[in-house]
Each structure stands twice: as C-alpha cells, then as structure tokens.
Design an enzyme around this catalytic site. Structure first.
Site, PDB file in Angstrom:
ATOM      1  N   TYR A  97       0.836  -1.207   0.000  1.00 57.23           N
ATOM      2  CA  TYR A  97       0.000   0.000   0.000  1.00 57.23           C
ATOM      3  C   TYR A  97       0.866   1.250   0.000  1.00 57.23           C
ATOM      4  O   TYR A  97       2.071   1.199   0.218  1.00 57.23           O
ATOM      5  CB  TYR A  97      -0.974  -0.001   1.180  1.00 57.23           C
TER       6      TYR A  97
ATOM      7  N   ARG B  14       8.416   4.195  -4.297  1.00 57.24           N
ATOM      8  CA  ARG B  14       8.427   3.303  -3.126  1.00 57.24           C
ATOM      9  C   ARG B  14       7.442   2.153  -3.319  1.00 57.24           C
ATOM     10  O   ARG B  14       7.705   1.015  -2.920  1.00 57.24           O
ATOM     11  CB  ARG B  14       8.112   4.090  -1.842  1.00 57.24           C
TER      12      ARG B  14
ATOM     13  N   HIS C  91      -0.278 -21.202   0.169  1.00 50.70           N
ATOM     14  CA  HIS C  91       0.670 -20.118   0.497  1.00 50.70           C
ATOM     15  C   HIS C  91       1.465 -19.667  -0.729  1.00 50.70           C
ATOM     16  O   HIS C  91       1.714 -18.489  -0.904  1.00 50.70           O
ATOM     17  CB  HIS C  91       1.664 -20.585   1.569  1.00 50.70           C
TER      18      HIS C  91
ATOM     19  N   LYS D  31       6.525  -1.453   2.320  1.00 53.01           N
ATOM     20  CA  LYS D  31       5.250  -0.918   2.823  1.00 53.01           C
ATOM     21  C   LYS D  31       4.143  -1.927   2.500  1.00 53.01           C
ATOM     22  O   LYS D  31       3.367  -1.749   1.560  1.00 53.01           O
ATOM     23  CB  LYS D  31       4.985   0.457   2.214  1.00 53.01           C
TER      24      LYS D  31
ATOM     25  N   LEU E  83      10.901   1.805   7.709  1.00 50.21           N
ATOM     26  CA  LEU E  83      10.288   2.250   6.456  1.00 50.21           C
ATOM     27  C   LEU E  83      10.967   3.543   5.993  1.00 50.21           C
ATOM     28  O   LEU E  83      11.083   4.486   6.784  1.00 50.21           O
ATOM     29  CB  LEU E  83       8.783   2.509   6.645  1.00 50.21           C
TER      30      LEU E  83
HETATM   31  N1  PDD Z   1       2.404   5.398   7.597  1.00 44.55           N
HETATM   32  N2  PDD Z   1       7.054   4.277   9.291  1.00 44.55           N
HETATM   33  C1  PDD Z   1       5.915   3.541   9.259  1.00 44.55           C
HETATM   34  C2  PDD Z   1       5.918   2.200   9.917  1.00 44.55           C
HETATM   35  C3  PDD Z   1       4.762   4.052   8.613  1.00 44.55           C
HETATM   36  O1  PDD Z   1       3.644   3.306   8.568  1.00 44.55           O
HETATM   37  C4  PDD Z   1       4.809   5.347   8.030  1.00 44.55           C
HETATM   38  C5  PDD Z   1       3.636   5.950   7.329  1.00 44.55           C
HETATM   39  C6  PDD Z   1       6.012   6.080   8.099  1.00 44.55           C
HETATM   40  C7  PDD Z   1       6.154   7.445   7.486  1.00 44.55           C
HETATM   41  O2  PDD Z   1       6.223   7.372   6.061  1.00 44.55           O
HETATM   42  P1  PDD Z   1       5.737   8.597   5.143  1.00 44.55           P
HETATM   43  O3  PDD Z   1       6.492   9.785   5.591  1.00 44.55           O
HETATM   44  O4  PDD Z   1       6.091   8.159   3.773  1.00 44.55           O
HETATM   45  O5  PDD Z   1       4.247   8.767   5.372  1.00 44.55           O
HETATM   46  C8  PDD Z   1       7.112   5.510   8.726  1.00 44.55           C
HETATM   47  C9  PDD Z   1       1.248   5.770   6.810  1.00 44.55           C
HETATM   48  C10 PDD Z   1       0.917   7.222   6.850  1.00 44.55           C
HETATM   49  C11 PDD Z   1       0.101   4.857   7.184  1.00 44.55           C
HETATM   50  O6  PDD Z   1       0.364   3.676   7.370  1.00 44.55           O
HETATM   51  O7  PDD Z   1      -1.038   5.311   7.249  1.00 44.55           O
END
Ligand code: PDD
Length: 291
Positions: A37, A56, A107, A153, A209
């Site tokens: 996602y 990404r 799986h 992600k 991440l």
């Molecule tokens: N989450 N680390 C994790 C584990 C995250 O889930 C996120 C973002 C970030 C920050 O990444 P970015 O700056 O690209 O948003 C770091 C999103 C917002 C979510 O899961 O809703």
C-alpha cells in the site's frame, strides 16, 4: 457527516461507489495480508511527492515479487481522477495492490493468470490541530516485534496494529519500536531525536520504512544548515533527548512531549522541531499551494 472515503473509489480498473467494490473472500490480501500500500498526501488538490510514493510502491512490489499492475502514468491518472472527484482540497490518497484471488488457498504464489486486486480511494487529510501541535503528544515504547523487512510498505501490519493499540489504550498517540536496544521508528511514523541542537535520524535499513516525509526532513535540515547525523539511536539516547518528533505523510512533523509517562526535555515542543515544522510548511506552501 463528512464521509471518510470519497465516492467513487478505484477498484480493478473501474471508478465506482465504495459499496459496489466487492473483494472476493479468497483474495490473498484477506487470507495472507499478501499485498502492498501507499498513502499520499494531497494539498490544494496536488499530490505531494507522488513520484517518490510511486517509486516506493514499485520498490515494495519488487520486494514481494508482485508485478506492478499499472504503469506509472496510469497510477497518476487514477490518483488525479480520485483527487478531482473528492470534495476536499486537502486529501489523503490510499493505494493498495494485493496478489489477487485464486480458486484455492495455497501459500505459494497463484498462477500468473490470477490478476492483482487494485484498490484506491481519497479521504480527507487530517493533520494535527494547532492545539495538538502546541502541546505535543504522548508516546510509549514497545518491543519491535515486526518481521525483518520493515523497509517494505506491506499491508501485513499486525505488529504495528498491536503496538499502536497499546499506545491508544494508554492514552498515547504513537508507539516507538525498540529492537536490540535501538529505536527504529514509530508504529506508523518515522522518529527524529534532538540532543544539544543536533538532529539525529536513524539510517535507512531493512528495519525501518523509508519515509517520504523523512526524506523531506533530511533535505530541509541540509538546506537550512541544521546540524544533522544519520545514525542508529539507542534507547538510552532516546530517553535522554531534548526533543523527539514523529513524522509521516498525515502527521507532518509532530512533537512527542511525553515518553512512557516521562517528560521529553522540558515537556514542551522544542525549538528545533518548531523550526522544522515551519520549514516544512513553507516548503509545502511553495511547491504545492495555489494562489
Ligand atoms: N504510515 N514508518 C511507518 C511504519 C509508517 O507506517 C509510516 C507511514 C512512516 C512514514 O512514512 P511517510 O512519511 O512516507 O508517510 C514511517 C502511513 C501514513 C500509514 O500507514 O497510514
């Protein structure tokens, strides 16, 4: 009441009402959490760093060996259509791809003939209110119980879900994940620390991440000659920090002023974080806002 999801949504090649987007219960996203996602912030109906988010997305798809069902230009068209049809100026675009639904549960990957499931929607962007920003938020630390590819992600977020829930149950906004004595990131955000004016950021490894906001923060720090070190941050350093902040596409830059019930620094958002928040707003307004 403002709906959370705008109609139409995008689902497998069509724009249709959310209520008509039916996912097969054999979908591997549902059975295995086998999917990826992205969350892209939109300001004044312009997607922020969309190329970086789609890059990404591609890296995560490569990481789980799932071919990208849409070309870059088509992802942009999908995002644009959602953005134009949603009622809000500032939005958050959610994109998800799963490995689709086979006719059985196994799986191992399904045959290549099984199409990926693609889903995307727009929702209103809710950034922290001035009152929340002024006070900062509380956070807890928890052991990082995620897998060893946190750079991807993926939608399998159970460890993040449990960490965030533990935070919420203690009246906190975020859970900071500690692995082998090191602070990696938050359950849904990247974490920065300030000590004696020096900004510290954990390095990009497979255990964190690579945040799009994180990159913007590093760029802004360099541009404004903010002293910066990208290196591992120990739990001890975290607890002795003058400032701790979380960053993400939806939270932007938000001070953590209480950690495990103890004040961070003097318990108020600190000057380095305040400056960074302002630089972030200025940058955003320069590159994104119209008129
Ligand atoms: N989450 N680390 C994790 C584990 C995250 O889930 C996120 C973002 C970030 C920050 O990444 P970015 O700056 O690209 O948003 C770091 C999103 C917002 C979510 O899961 O809703």
């Amino acid at each position: 009441m403002t709906p959370y999801v705008a109609d139409p949504v995008y689902f497998n090649g069509q724009f249709l009402p959310l209520a008509q987007a039916g996912v097969c219960p054999l979908d591997r996203g549902f059975l295995y959490g086998d999917g990826v996602y992205e969350v892209i912030p939109v300001y004044s109906r312009q997607a922020f760093r969309i190329d970086e988010h789609l890059k990404r997305l591609q890296a995560t798809l490569d990481g789980i060996r799932l071919s990208n069902p849409l070309a870059l230009a088509d992802w942009k068209k999908v995002a644009l259509t959602l953005i134009e049809s949603a009622p809000w100026e500032d939005q958050s675009i959610y994109l998800q791809v799963t490995r689709g639904a086979d006719d059985k549960r196994d799986h191992a990957f399904p045959p290549a003939s099984v199409p990926a499931t693609v889903f995307a929607f727009a929702s209103p962007l809710v950034t922290p209110t001035p009152a929340v920003r002024a006070a900062g938020v509380a956070a807890i630390t928890v052991p990082d119980q995620r897998w060893a590819r946190c750079d991807l992600k993926v939608i399998s977020l159970l460890a993040n879900v449990l960490a965030r829930q533990a935070a919420v149950e203690q009246g906190c906004a975020e859970a900071l994940l500690i692995r082998n004595g090191l602070m990696k990131e938050g359950a849904a955000s990247n974490i920065f620390v300030v000590k004696d004016g020096l900004l510290l950021a954990p390095p990009k490894t497979q255990l964190m991440l690579p945040g799009i906001t994180y990159d913007v923060i590093l760029e802004l720090a360099k541009q404004h000659q903010q002293p910066l070190e990208v290196r591992e941050i120990s739990e001890t350093e975290l607890r002795a920090a003058d400032e701790v902040w979380m960053t993400s596409s939806t939270k932007e830059v938000l001070a953590i002023t209480t950690l495990d019930g103890e004040a961070v620094g003097d318990g108020k958002p600190g000057p380095v974080g305040e400056r960074m928040w302002q630089w972030y707003q200025d940058f955003k307004n320069t590159v994104m806002r119209k008129g």
